[in-house]
Scaffold this active site. Structure first.
Site, short mmCIF file in Angstrom:
data_model
loop_
_atom_site.label_atom_id
_atom_site.label_comp_id
_atom_site.label_asym_id
_atom_site.label_seq_id
_atom_site.Cartn_x
_atom_site.Cartn_y
_atom_site.Cartn_z
N ARG A 26 22.69 39.34 7.89
CA ARG A 26 23.60 40.14 8.61
C ARG A 26 23.93 39.16 9.78
NH1 ARG A 26 23.73 41.14 13.26
NH2 ARG A 26 21.89 42.15 13.54
N SER A 27 22.87 38.61 10.24
CA SER A 27 23.28 37.81 11.74
C SER A 27 23.95 36.51 11.19
CB SER A 27 21.94 37.23 12.11
OG SER A 27 21.06 38.37 12.82
N PHE B 167 27.94 30.52 18.29
CA PHE B 167 28.48 30.90 19.51
C PHE B 167 27.46 30.65 20.69
CE2 PHE B 167 28.33 34.87 22.32
CZ PHE B 167 29.70 35.07 22.45
N GLU C 184 21.75 30.72 28.00
CA GLU C 184 21.24 29.38 28.16
C GLU C 184 19.74 29.62 28.50
OE1 GLU C 184 23.46 27.73 31.46
OE2 GLU C 184 25.14 27.66 30.12
N LEU D 105 2.11 52.17 4.77
CA LEU D 105 1.89 51.23 3.60
C LEU D 105 0.42 50.67 3.62
CD1 LEU D 105 5.23 49.31 3.64
CD2 LEU D 105 4.43 50.63 1.70
N GLU E 49 22.17 40.42 21.56
CA GLU E 49 23.59 41.22 21.81
C GLU E 49 23.31 42.35 22.77
OE1 GLU E 49 26.18 40.51 20.28
OE2 GLU E 49 25.60 38.88 18.97
C1 FAD Z 1 16.75 34.80 17.29
C2 FAD Z 1 17.69 34.95 18.06
C3 FAD Z 1 19.14 34.67 17.98
C4 FAD Z 1 19.93 34.68 19.08
N1 FAD Z 1 21.10 34.13 18.85
C5 FAD Z 1 22.30 34.04 19.88
C6 FAD Z 1 23.54 33.30 19.36
O1 FAD Z 1 23.82 33.13 18.42
N2 FAD Z 1 24.22 33.07 20.83
C7 FAD Z 1 23.86 33.39 21.98
O2 FAD Z 1 24.57 32.94 22.78
N3 FAD Z 1 22.59 34.04 22.15
C8 FAD Z 1 21.71 34.21 21.23
N4 FAD Z 1 20.61 34.90 21.47
C9 FAD Z 1 20.10 35.23 22.62
C10 FAD Z 1 20.01 36.57 22.98
O3 FAD Z 1 21.47 37.02 23.33
C11 FAD Z 1 19.51 36.66 24.55
O4 FAD Z 1 18.16 36.28 24.07
C12 FAD Z 1 19.37 38.06 25.13
O5 FAD Z 1 20.68 38.13 25.72
C13 FAD Z 1 18.49 38.38 26.23
O6 FAD Z 1 18.29 37.36 27.11
P1 FAD Z 1 16.94 36.59 27.28
O7 FAD Z 1 16.24 36.26 26.16
O8 FAD Z 1 17.29 35.51 28.71
O9 FAD Z 1 16.17 37.68 27.99
P2 FAD Z 1 16.06 38.15 29.59
O10 FAD Z 1 17.60 38.26 30.13
O11 FAD Z 1 15.42 37.19 30.47
O12 FAD Z 1 15.36 39.68 29.63
C14 FAD Z 1 13.83 39.73 29.72
C15 FAD Z 1 13.59 41.31 30.01
O13 FAD Z 1 14.32 41.72 31.18
C16 FAD Z 1 15.10 42.57 30.98
N5 FAD Z 1 16.18 42.70 32.03
C17 FAD Z 1 16.90 41.60 32.16
N6 FAD Z 1 17.96 41.94 33.06
C18 FAD Z 1 17.53 43.34 33.67
C19 FAD Z 1 18.25 44.06 34.87
N7 FAD Z 1 19.10 43.77 35.55
N8 FAD Z 1 17.37 45.22 34.98
C20 FAD Z 1 16.36 45.35 34.13
N9 FAD Z 1 15.63 44.65 33.18
C21 FAD Z 1 16.41 43.72 32.81
C22 FAD Z 1 15.82 42.65 29.36
O14 FAD Z 1 15.95 44.08 29.13
C23 FAD Z 1 14.21 42.30 28.83
O15 FAD Z 1 13.35 43.18 28.58
C24 FAD Z 1 19.61 34.93 20.32
C25 FAD Z 1 18.35 35.48 20.75
C26 FAD Z 1 17.50 35.51 19.65
C27 FAD Z 1 16.15 35.74 19.77
#
Ligand code: FAD
Length: 388
Positions: free
Chosen positions: A95-96, A134, A138, A343, A368
């Site tokens: 799906r991804s 996409f 960062e 299971l 997302e």
């Molecule tokens: C397998 C995979 C595929 C992906 N594919 C894509 C892609 O195709 N393109 C793309 O651009 N990105 C992609 N991503 C990135 C994904 O969208 C980000 O990982 C996501 O937005 C979360 O950002 P982060 O990992 O930096 O976590 P962080 O933003 O650092 O968050 C860490 C924790 O802090 C919490 N948190 C953050 N901000 C706050 C706040 N203001 N208040 C309270 N809690 C907060 C979050 O809920 C989380 O629990 C992918 C990620 C994975 C794992």
């Protein structure tokens, strides 16, 4: 494994049109016949996606399925959602792949691109001949993507991009990357083609989750693109955020597919598994777990169906999508965990799928918009106040 027959306690099939049922059934049959036999091997190889299925996905009409023209299937929102459900019933990685291609790459080209960009990319992407990715996240900016450091500087009729993107699905597979970057006028989107000097993709290995999916880091060092490669109608964070709303809509449906797969697996298993002189399914505690699973799946189906009808009527608000993504992924994860538990030891080997869905859903909960971020979006909608 027997072919999947659906989970439809409230007879919601009766609410679907002929075309919607057809779209769902054709993808369901495809997933059973072509994808299910391959998934175990691909999960065992971290970051490997069955690329031989991509032209077939194109022929099925699931790439950019809800877009009109340019070789896209032009499905309604509910048919599109059901397609996402069936793909994720196979695996969140499948799906991804379709979500990134359709909602995160074709959608911005369709919505914010010029005619030449649409003609160049959309027909090839609909057929699966070209793959997109996409690039928003960062290394230091995920939830707070607007803080991004990747920059695009204008130099005559050219733009020079510098920065890096991380966690990019299909990054190293992609023929074209939609890269979001800061400019003097705010965030703008650029189409960067594979092979452009200074542009490199490296895969991230060692994932426990979404193993049957390619996840990459993108590096941009003095990457030059033409003004014609900028998405002319995308201005500010509204551009990437609108793409995320499209993808989150698909996830709200997709998560139901993963939940249905786990429910179906564990229902059959508990009927056959004998414990203390009888089937596990005959125990009260088991029945309570199955009843909870079915109830949550049914509530999630109702949420998704209503969302789809509102989307087609042009009455969807992004906070409604947040509610559905947040809820449906959460219940799917809980169902996957409960199924794995029922299971027993068998649940930890890959002959069974619930644990694979469970670990996949950990990613789906994070990407997302994390669960918490959707909580904050709903909180702001309820109170009118943005929480810090
Ligand atoms: C397998 C995979 C595929 C992906 N594919 C894509 C892609 O195709 N393109 C793309 O651009 N990105 C992609 N991503 C990135 C994904 O969208 C980000 O990982 C996501 O937005 C979360 O950002 P982060 O990992 O930096 O976590 P962080 O933003 O650092 O968050 C860490 C924790 O802090 C919490 N948190 C953050 N901000 C706050 C706040 N203001 N208040 C309270 N809690 C907060 C979050 O809920 C989380 O629990 C992918 C990620 C994975 C794992």
């Amino acid at each position: 494994m027997a072919d999947f027959d659906g989970v439809d306690f409230l007879l919601l099939d009766e609410e679907l049109g002929e075309e919607e049922r057809l779209a769902r059934d054709s993808v369901r049959a495809f997933v059973d016949a072509e994808f299910v036999p391959l998934i175990q091997e691909h999960v065992r190889q971290d970051g490997s996606f069955p690329m031989e299925l991509v032209p077939k996905l194109g022929a099925l009409g699931v790439l950019g399925a809800n877009l009109h023209g340019y070789g896209c299937a032009g499905m309604g929102s509910v048919a599109y959602g059901l397609v996402m459900q069936e793909l994720e019933r196979g695996d969140s990685g499948l799906r991804s792949f379709a979500s990134v291609q359709g909602a995160l790459c074709m959608y911005p080209i369709f919505t914010y691109g010029n005619d030449a960009q649409k003609e160049r990319w959309l027909p090839q992407m609909a057929s699966g001949e070209a793959i997109g990715c996409f690039g928003l996240t960062e290394p230091d900016f995920g939830s707070f993507a607007q803080g991004m450091r990747t920059k695009a500087e204008c130099s005559g009729d050219r733009w020079v991009l510098n920065g890096s993107k991380r966690w990019i699905t299909n990054g190293s597979l992609a023929d074209v990357a939609v890269i979001w970057a800061q400019t003097e006028e705010g965030v703008r989107g650029f189409l960067v083609e594979k092979g452009t000097p200074g542009f490199e993709a490296r895969d991230i290995k060692g994932k426990f989750s979404l193993r049957a999916s390619v996840t990459s880091e993108l590096y941009l060092q003095d990457v030059e693109v033409r003004e014609e490669d900028r998405l002319p109608k995308a201005k500010g964070m509204k551009g990437p955020l609108s793409c995320l709303t499209q993808a989150r809509y698909g996830i709200a449906w997709g998560a139901i597919g993963a939940a249905m797969a786990c429910f179906d697996e564990v229902r059959q298993y508990t009927l056959e598994r004998q414990v203390q002189g009888g089937p596990l399914a005959a125990k009260q505690l088991t029945q309570q777990k199955l009843a909870d699973m079915l109830t949550e799946i049914t509530k999630a189906q109702l949420l998704a169906l209503r969302l789809g009808r509102l989307k087609d009527a042009g009455r969807l608000h992004h906070s409604m999508v947040s509610m559905a993504k947040r809820n449906n992924v959460d219940i799917a994860l809980q169902i996957a965990r409960a199924a794995r538990d029922l299971l027993g030891a068998n649940g930890i080997v890959d002959d069974y799928q619930s644990m694979r869905h469970m670990v996949n859903l950990e990613t789906v909960r994070t990407y997302e918009g994390t669960h918490d971020i959707h909580t904050l979006i709903l909180g702001e909608q309820i109170t009118g106040m943005r929480a810090l």
